[in-house]
Enzyme design. Structure first.
Site: not given
Length: 463
Positions: A152-154, A193
């Site tokens: 996942a990534k946001g 991040d």
């Protein structure tokens, strides 16, 4: 692309362009199974991602790996698209009383292996395609490390340097509120991040806990130690890079004390890499960040540079060093080059000009497929991103497990286990690359994709 010749080789027209089953080595069989196509219709791209060069780059890498492991076309169709993508409006009241709206994203590439896992980045270049590509790469990264996570990534399209601490807190809490329906300790777990840190995670932790009515530290990783964070998590990605570099140097019969390094990026990853290299006797001769780049052929005083930057001063103003351009930074002759910032910085324009012996990809997706084709003809030892920077998600897994069990580990235990898993993954990738004459990137992608694909095949397609 490597091909094999043997008694089972068939004409390309009979295999739909796939290489024969022998192309998957016994190393490949050890880590997965061979998937045969029953549907050779090429998968269709998602229109919203068609204009994203980063997502197209991730898809090209997936297709390359799919051909090498003879991936079932149905599984490829599922892997080439994220399971879920959410775009949210994030309005907040600024310090001056004005209301400003930002755009936030959360993409979950896969939930097959477990909850999805991935960072949250704050950067002005963030868009849906970039976030989707990073989520896909995270799936392969978790596959290589054998972690029970999907990718996942946001992100939020914002320059965090332009916001006050108060505004950043409001932005983070509002974003968390907007994505509450798709996050959870068994659904999707965030981590720091680019542009975010442990304080960002603390705000997410508190917002989610207020929503569910009890303290839930396992909702995020990379949070402060006093809130259930893991010792060594902040340094984990950089340390993982170092473990891979040291293995590569040993394989090339190069001594750290006789090596030089150039590091692009001086954030959470780059600064730790510089510190660890410096402690091991490697001469760090050039470093760059978003504000400038500096060089000193005699070696930079890394502890002094860290104090300089921590005090709020610009890197280019660091004494006893000469400024250099960001473009020239990557082509400075050195033993070790570590791109530890953004994607696609090594491209067709500069690939042939690299003058390093080891390319350790601390960033996600720093090398384009076009650059890979150029580097394939060189003697540069590439440690691909999905292996090289997997230390962060690995220690995030340790933190998640500790929070669930309410049993904390010492930093020594964390670092020992991290080194063990990183070296195991490094040698698995290296073994496959040698045996099948794959590049390191091809071998890493093949193992990562194969792990996720096998789980999807075993679970089947519902309904």
């Amino acid at each position: 692309m490597p091909t094999e010749h043997g008694p089972r080789t068939t004409d390309k027209s009979e295999t739909g362009g796939r290489i024969p089953a022998e192309a998957v080595s016994r190393a490949g069989h050890k880590h997965g199974v061979v998937f045969h196509s029953n549907n050779d219709r090429p998968h269709k791209p998602i229109p919203v991602f068609e204009n994203s060069p980063t997502f197209q780059m991730a898809c090209r890498q997936l297709e390359m790996a799919a051909e090498q492991i003879e991936l079932d076309r149905g599984i490829l169709e599922r892997l080439s698209k994220p399971k879920r993508a959410m775009v949210v409006s994030v309005p907040i009241e600024m310090d001056n009383g004005r209301t400003e709206g930002f755009v936030g994203y959360r993409v979950q590439h896969s939930l097959t292996s477990g909850p999805s896992k991935g960072g949250l980045r704050y950067h002005s270049s963030v868009d849906l395609g970039e976030v989707a590509a990073l989520a896909m790469w995270m799936s392969w990264k978790c596959g290589i490390m054998n972690l029970p996570f999907g990718g996942a990534k946001g992100g939020i399209s914002v320059d965090p340097a332009e916001l006050s601490r108060h505004e950043l807190e409001h932005l983070t809490r509002r974003y968390t509120q907007e994505v509450l329906s798709i996050i959870g300790p068994r659904m999707d777990v965030m981590a720091p991040d680019l542009g975010t840190d442990e304080q960002t995670m603390a705000w997410i932790y508190d917002t989610y806990s207020m929503h569910v009515g009890y303290a839930c530290p396992e909702i995020v990783t990379g949070k402060p130690v006093e809130l259930g964070g893991c010792m060594g998590r902040r340094e984990a990605t950089g340390r993982g890079v170092i473990y891979c570099i040291l293995e590569a140097l040993q394989e090339l019969n190069l001594k750290p004390t006789e090596s030089t390094a150039v590091v692009q990026g001086f954030g959470n990853v780059g600064s730790v890499v510089c510190q660890e290299l410096h402690q091991r006797g490697v001469k760090v001769i050039a470093v760059g960040d978003r504000y400038g780049s500096i060089c000193n052929p005699r070696g930079l005083d890394i502890p002094a540079l860290q104090r300089h930057v921590a005090s709020g001063k610009l890197m280019e103003d660091f004494p006893d060093a000469e400024p250099t351009s960001s473009e020239d930074l990557l082509t400075i002759p050195c033993t070790i080059l570590v791109p530890a910032a953004l994607e696609r910085v090594i491209n067709l324009k500069n690939a042939a000009q690299l003058r390093c012996r080891v390319l350790a990809e601390g960033a996600n997706g720093p090398t384009t497929p076009e650059a890979d084709a150029v580097l394939a003809g060189s003697d540069i030892f590439i440690i691909p991103d999905i292996l090289c920077n997997a230390g962060g998600v690995t220690v995030s897994y340790f933190e998640w497990v500790q929070d669930i069990q309410q049993f904390l580990w010492s930093e020594e235990q964390v670092n020992q286990k991290l080194q063990e898993l990183m070296l195991k993954a490094f040698h698995q990738v290296r073994f496959l690359a040698r045996e099948r004459k794959f590049t390191m990137r091809s071998a890493a992608l093949s193992l990562g994709v194969q792990k996720v694909a096998k789980e999807k095949l075993r679970r089947g397609l519902f309904p």
